[in-house]
Each structure stands twice: as C-alpha cells, then as structure tokens.
Design an enzyme around this catalytic site. Structure first.
Site, PDB file in Angstrom:
ATOM      1  N   LYS A  13       0.838  -1.210   0.000  1.00 12.40           N
ATOM      2  CA  LYS A  13       0.000   0.000   0.000  1.00 12.40           C
ATOM      3  C   LYS A  13       0.873   1.261   0.000  1.00 12.40           C
ATOM      4  O   LYS A  13       0.656   2.175  -0.790  1.00 12.40           O
ATOM      5  CB  LYS A  13      -0.934   0.021   1.231  1.00 12.40           C
ATOM      6  CG  LYS A  13      -1.867  -1.163   1.336  1.00 12.40           C
ATOM      7  CD  LYS A  13      -2.792  -1.057   2.539  1.00 12.40           C
ATOM      8  CE  LYS A  13      -2.080  -1.105   3.882  1.00 12.40           C
ATOM      9  NZ  LYS A  13      -1.373  -2.377   4.157  1.00 12.40           N
ATOM     10  N   ARG A  88      -9.667   1.086   8.463  1.00 12.03           N
ATOM     11  CA  ARG A  88      -9.118  -0.211   8.826  1.00 12.03           C
ATOM     12  C   ARG A  88     -10.159  -1.132   9.442  1.00 12.03           C
ATOM     13  O   ARG A  88      -9.864  -2.263   9.794  1.00 12.03           O
ATOM     14  CB  ARG A  88      -8.075   0.067   9.884  1.00 12.03           C
ATOM     15  CG  ARG A  88      -6.916  -0.846   9.848  1.00 12.03           C
ATOM     16  CD  ARG A  88      -5.775  -0.400   9.352  1.00 12.03           C
ATOM     17  NE  ARG A  88      -4.582  -1.056   9.703  1.00 12.03           N
ATOM     18  CZ  ARG A  88      -3.438  -0.598   9.245  1.00 12.03           C
ATOM     19  NH1 ARG A  88      -3.404   0.465   8.516  1.00 12.03           N
ATOM     20  NH2 ARG A  88      -2.363  -1.229   9.527  1.00 12.03           N
ATOM     21  N   ARG A 127      11.652  -5.674   4.932  1.00 14.99           N
ATOM     22  CA  ARG A 127      11.501  -4.214   4.749  1.00 14.99           C
ATOM     23  C   ARG A 127      12.494  -3.422   5.606  1.00 14.99           C
ATOM     24  O   ARG A 127      12.689  -3.727   6.781  1.00 14.99           O
ATOM     25  CB  ARG A 127      10.084  -3.800   5.132  1.00 14.99           C
ATOM     26  CG  ARG A 127       9.928  -2.287   5.186  1.00 14.99           C
ATOM     27  CD  ARG A 127       8.518  -1.819   5.318  1.00 14.99           C
ATOM     28  NE  ARG A 127       7.755  -2.571   6.288  1.00 14.99           N
ATOM     29  CZ  ARG A 127       6.434  -2.597   6.311  1.00 14.99           C
ATOM     30  NH1 ARG A 127       5.741  -1.938   5.431  1.00 14.99           N
ATOM     31  NH2 ARG A 127       5.807  -3.301   7.233  1.00 14.99           N
ATOM     32  N   ARG A 160      11.409  -1.624  10.941  1.00  8.56           N
ATOM     33  CA  ARG A 160      10.305  -1.120  11.760  1.00  8.56           C
ATOM     34  C   ARG A 160      10.135  -2.031  12.964  1.00  8.56           C
ATOM     35  O   ARG A 160      10.240  -3.251  12.837  1.00  8.56           O
ATOM     36  CB  ARG A 160       9.016  -1.120  10.928  1.00  8.56           C
ATOM     37  CG  ARG A 160       8.586   0.265  10.537  1.00  8.56           C
ATOM     38  CD  ARG A 160       7.495   0.243   9.523  1.00  8.56           C
ATOM     39  NE  ARG A 160       6.280  -0.442   9.953  1.00  8.56           N
ATOM     40  CZ  ARG A 160       5.166  -0.472   9.245  1.00  8.56           C
ATOM     41  NH1 ARG A 160       5.114   0.143   8.081  1.00  8.56           N
ATOM     42  NH2 ARG A 160       4.099  -1.113   9.678  1.00  8.56           N
ATOM     43  N   ARG A 171      -0.443  -8.771  13.320  1.00  7.25           N
ATOM     44  CA  ARG A 171      -1.055  -7.756  12.450  1.00  7.25           C
ATOM     45  C   ARG A 171      -1.907  -8.423  11.374  1.00  7.25           C
ATOM     46  O   ARG A 171      -2.977  -7.921  11.017  1.00  7.25           O
ATOM     47  CB  ARG A 171       0.036  -6.871  11.829  1.00  7.25           C
ATOM     48  CG  ARG A 171       0.587  -5.864  12.828  1.00  7.25           C
ATOM     49  CD  ARG A 171       1.932  -5.291  12.405  1.00  7.25           C
ATOM     50  NE  ARG A 171       1.916  -4.703  11.092  1.00  7.25           N
ATOM     51  CZ  ARG A 171       2.990  -4.603  10.311  1.00  7.25           C
ATOM     52  NH1 ARG A 171       4.160  -5.047  10.721  1.00  7.25           N
ATOM     53  NH2 ARG A 171       2.897  -4.050   9.127  1.00  7.25           N
TER      54      ARG A 171
HETATM   55  P1  AP5 Z   1       4.790  -1.610   1.866  1.00  7.22           P
HETATM   56  O1  AP5 Z   1       4.518  -0.751   0.680  1.00  7.22           O
HETATM   57  O2  AP5 Z   1       5.490  -1.002   3.026  1.00  7.22           O
HETATM   58  O3  AP5 Z   1       3.451  -2.358   2.310  1.00  7.22           O
HETATM   59  P2  AP5 Z   1       2.207  -1.834   3.156  1.00  7.22           P
HETATM   60  O4  AP5 Z   1       1.004  -2.500   2.598  1.00  7.22           O
HETATM   61  O5  AP5 Z   1       2.226  -0.348   3.222  1.00  7.22           O
HETATM   62  O6  AP5 Z   1       2.576  -2.515   4.527  1.00  7.22           O
HETATM   63  P3  AP5 Z   1       2.504  -1.987   6.015  1.00  7.22           P
HETATM   64  O7  AP5 Z   1       3.137  -3.080   6.820  1.00  7.22           O
HETATM   65  O8  AP5 Z   1       3.090  -0.606   6.150  1.00  7.22           O
HETATM   66  O9  AP5 Z   1       1.005  -1.950   6.241  1.00  7.22           O
HETATM   67  P4  AP5 Z   1       0.287  -1.925   7.564  1.00  7.22           P
HETATM   68  O10 AP5 Z   1      -1.063  -1.625   7.072  1.00  7.22           O
HETATM   69  O11 AP5 Z   1       0.405  -3.124   8.423  1.00  7.22           O
HETATM   70  O12 AP5 Z   1       1.078  -0.807   8.410  1.00  7.22           O
HETATM   71  P5  AP5 Z   1       0.729   0.696   8.790  1.00  7.22           P
HETATM   72  O13 AP5 Z   1       1.979   1.438   8.781  1.00  7.22           O
HETATM   73  O14 AP5 Z   1      -0.433   1.205   8.008  1.00  7.22           O
HETATM   74  O15 AP5 Z   1       5.615  -2.888   1.349  1.00  7.22           O
HETATM   75  C1  AP5 Z   1       6.098  -3.852   2.256  1.00  7.22           C
HETATM   76  C2  AP5 Z   1       7.491  -4.340   1.786  1.00  7.22           C
HETATM   77  O16 AP5 Z   1       7.362  -5.015   0.528  1.00  7.22           O
HETATM   78  C3  AP5 Z   1       8.491  -3.195   1.538  1.00  7.22           C
HETATM   79  O17 AP5 Z   1       9.764  -3.640   1.908  1.00  7.22           O
HETATM   80  C4  AP5 Z   1       8.408  -2.945   0.025  1.00  7.22           C
HETATM   81  O18 AP5 Z   1       9.612  -2.426  -0.490  1.00  7.22           O
HETATM   82  C5  AP5 Z   1       8.113  -4.343  -0.504  1.00  7.22           C
HETATM   83  N1  AP5 Z   1       7.244  -4.329  -1.695  1.00  7.22           N
HETATM   84  C6  AP5 Z   1       6.160  -3.543  -1.927  1.00  7.22           C
HETATM   85  N2  AP5 Z   1       5.575  -3.850  -3.102  1.00  7.22           N
HETATM   86  C7  AP5 Z   1       6.300  -4.877  -3.625  1.00  7.22           C
HETATM   87  C8  AP5 Z   1       6.200  -5.655  -4.832  1.00  7.22           C
HETATM   88  N3  AP5 Z   1       5.225  -5.430  -5.715  1.00  7.22           N
HETATM   89  N4  AP5 Z   1       7.101  -6.632  -5.032  1.00  7.22           N
HETATM   90  C9  AP5 Z   1       8.099  -6.870  -4.127  1.00  7.22           C
HETATM   91  N5  AP5 Z   1       8.266  -6.171  -2.967  1.00  7.22           N
HETATM   92  C10 AP5 Z   1       7.373  -5.185  -2.726  1.00  7.22           C
HETATM   93  O19 AP5 Z   1       0.184   0.508  10.289  1.00  7.22           O
HETATM   94  C11 AP5 Z   1       1.041   0.185  11.355  1.00  7.22           C
HETATM   95  C12 AP5 Z   1       0.255   0.190  12.663  1.00  7.22           C
HETATM   96  O20 AP5 Z   1      -0.310   1.498  12.908  1.00  7.22           O
HETATM   97  C13 AP5 Z   1      -0.963  -0.754  12.725  1.00  7.22           C
HETATM   98  O21 AP5 Z   1      -0.586  -2.068  13.094  1.00  7.22           O
HETATM   99  C14 AP5 Z   1      -1.836  -0.064  13.797  1.00  7.22           C
HETATM  100  O22 AP5 Z   1      -1.377  -0.329  15.101  1.00  7.22           O
HETATM  101  C15 AP5 Z   1      -1.605   1.415  13.503  1.00  7.22           C
HETATM  102  N6  AP5 Z   1      -2.609   1.972  12.565  1.00  7.22           N
HETATM  103  C16 AP5 Z   1      -2.370   2.469  11.323  1.00  7.22           C
HETATM  104  N7  AP5 Z   1      -3.519   2.871  10.755  1.00  7.22           N
HETATM  105  C17 AP5 Z   1      -4.511   2.630  11.640  1.00  7.22           C
HETATM  106  C18 AP5 Z   1      -5.927   2.803  11.620  1.00  7.22           C
HETATM  107  N8  AP5 Z   1      -6.562   3.301  10.546  1.00  7.22           N
HETATM  108  N9  AP5 Z   1      -6.634   2.425  12.718  1.00  7.22           N
HETATM  109  C19 AP5 Z   1      -6.027   1.922  13.796  1.00  7.22           C
HETATM  110  N10 AP5 Z   1      -4.698   1.704  13.890  1.00  7.22           N
HETATM  111  C20 AP5 Z   1      -3.931   2.064  12.818  1.00  7.22           C
END
Ligand code: AP5
Length: 217
Positions: A13, A88, A127, A160, A171
């Site tokens: 994402k 979410r 990552r 991270r 997660r």
């Molecule tokens: P990346 O692009 O970082 O993936 P992502 O989907 O953004 O993954 P996240 O782990 O950041 O998502 P998340 O939703 O768990 O975390 P968030 O920060 O929102 O890609 C991942 C890896 O793969 C990278 O190394 C990238 O280079 C690689 N990659 C990408 N595309 C690729 C491809 N096509 N091929 C190969 N490699 C690839 O949330 C973190 C925490 O914050 C949550 O657990 C929660 O506690 C809190 N939080 C955030 N939002 C909310 C909300 N709305 N409500 C409540 N709590 C929240």
C-alpha cells in the site's frame, strides 16, 4: 482524485500510494506514518498510540479519525488524496464516509491489493525504511544501492519495530478479523477494484491505473 488503498500488512500500500500520489499530484496520507511520526516526537497522542502499535493491534478509532480528519481538511488535500492505512475497520469506513459527506465529497475508487500470506510475511521481514525521510526498501526485492543507506537522502535504514515475525503475524490476524470486512463495505457501494499485488512494483502500479479507470465492485 480521492483514492483509498486497502490490503493486508506488506501488500505494498505504502509503495503504491507514494507513486499514485505523485502521479495524480495529490498528498499521500498514511495513518501508519502519521502515527509513527507522533510516536517519534513523543507527543501525548504518540504515547497512547505506541502501546497499540507495538502489539500489532489497532489504535482506537477516534484517535485515528481525528488525525485523518485534520489532515484531509488541510488546503493541500483540496485536490484529492491517496489514503493508505485508513479505514481499517467498518466503523472507520463509516466515519470516513460521514467526514467526507460533511464536506460534500465522495471517494472516486477503493483499490484492494491482493497478495498471498507467505509473500506478505517475507516482504515485511525484509523491509527497511529510512530513519530520516521514510523511504521504503526491501533487502530482498527492492534493495538500496548501498546497504543500510537511503538512495534518496543518505539517511540510515532501519527495521520497523512492528516488523518482527510474531508482530507481523499478529497484524495479519487483526487484518483478517477487522479489516477484511471493509472490502465488502466498498464492494457494496460499487467502489472496489481488486488488483493482483503479487507482481513487480511497476506492474502493480500499471494495473492500479487501469483498474481505477474500470471497476469490479
Ligand atoms: P509496503 O509498501 O510497506 O506495504 P504496506 O502495505 O504499506 O505494509 P505496512 O506493513 O506498512 O502496512 P500496515 O497496514 O500493516 O502498516 P501501517 O503502517 O499502516 O511494502 C512492504 C514491503 O514489501 C516493503 O519492503 C516494500 O519495499 C516491498 N514491496 C512492496 N511492493 C512490492 C512488490 N510489488 N514486489 C516486491 N516487494 C514489494 O500501520 C502500522 C500500525 O499502525 C498498525 O498495526 C496499527 O497499530 C496502527 N494503525 C495504522 N492505521 C490505523 C488505523 N486506521 N486504525 C487503527 N490503527 C492504525
């Protein structure tokens, strides 16, 4: 363009949202990044959020709603946004609908990135992110030119805290229980487009642009 990206942790994402935001000339609004920023600054909000984030569970809805509402009401979001990490759960989806409706706005599309679980775990464990500018790399699939150093700003690359395997699995569990129903919420509104996220980054990007022109919702 007002776009939401949905998908499990590690689906790509953040990677795609950044590219889409540049493509459409609108801000990339990522709740995970905004929360990590609050944690790093040691604000009251950050202290509260950290307890949840380190366990891999969701931060309380009202807290996240507030930071998203503030950000979306900034002038820079008046031409649109790419929202990553919010909503979410179905409650947050209703909150977003309500908050946009108050401004007379609706979403253009919601893109779901579909990726098999085993790929998600290996992506998250590989990552690394820049401690200075937040740029995102993967030691296996998208390595930086120089190990441990950001291509963009030269900053130090770090793992991270919530990317340890047991937290990633937690997660994913939270995602299955709370976030997956958001897909049905948007499918019912005819906004959902599903894209195969298990392709090279540029292919996924092309597929999203194509999907935003059409729809499967
Ligand atoms: P990346 O692009 O970082 O993936 P992502 O989907 O953004 O993954 P996240 O782990 O950041 O998502 P998340 O939703 O768990 O975390 P968030 O920060 O929102 O890609 C991942 C890896 O793969 C990278 O190394 C990238 O280079 C690689 N990659 C990408 N595309 C690729 C491809 N096509 N091929 C190969 N490699 C690839 O949330 C973190 C925490 O914050 C949550 O657990 C929660 O506690 C809190 N939080 C955030 N939002 C909310 C909300 N709305 N409500 C409540 N709590 C929240």
């Amino acid at each position: 363009m007002r776009l939401v990206l949905l998908g499990p942790p590690g689906a790509g994402k953040g990677t795609q949202a950044e590219k889409l935001a540049r493509h459409y000339g609108v801000p990339h609004v990522a709740t995970g990044d905004m929360l990590r920023d609050e944690v790093a600054k040691g604000t009251e909000l950050g202290k509260r959020a950290a307890e949840y984030m380190h366990q891999g569970v969701l931060v309380p809805d009202e807290l996240v709603r507030e930071i998203v509402r503030n950000r979306l009401s900034q002038p820079e979001c008046s031409r649109g946004f790419v929202l990553d990490g919010y909503p979410r759960n179905v409650k947050q989806a209703r909150m977003l609908e309500e908050d946009l409706c108050r401004q007379g706005l609706t979403l253009n599309a919601v893109v779901f990135l579909s990726v098999p679980t085993e790929v998600l775990v290996s992506r998250s464990s590989g990552r690394v992110v820049c401690s200075a500018c937040g740029a995102n790399y993967n030691v296996v699939t998208r390595p930086p030119r120089e190990s441990g150093k950001c291509d963009r700003c030269g900053g130090r690359l770090i793992h991270r805290q919530d990317d340890q395997e047991d937290t990633v699995r937690k997660r994913l569990e939270v995602y299955q229980q709370e976030s997956l129903p958001v897909r049905d919420f948007y499918a019912a509104r005819g906004l959902l487009r599903t894209v195969d996220g298990d392709q090279p980054v540029e292919e996924v990007f092309r597929s999203i642009l194509e999907a935003v022109g059409g729809g499967d919702g």
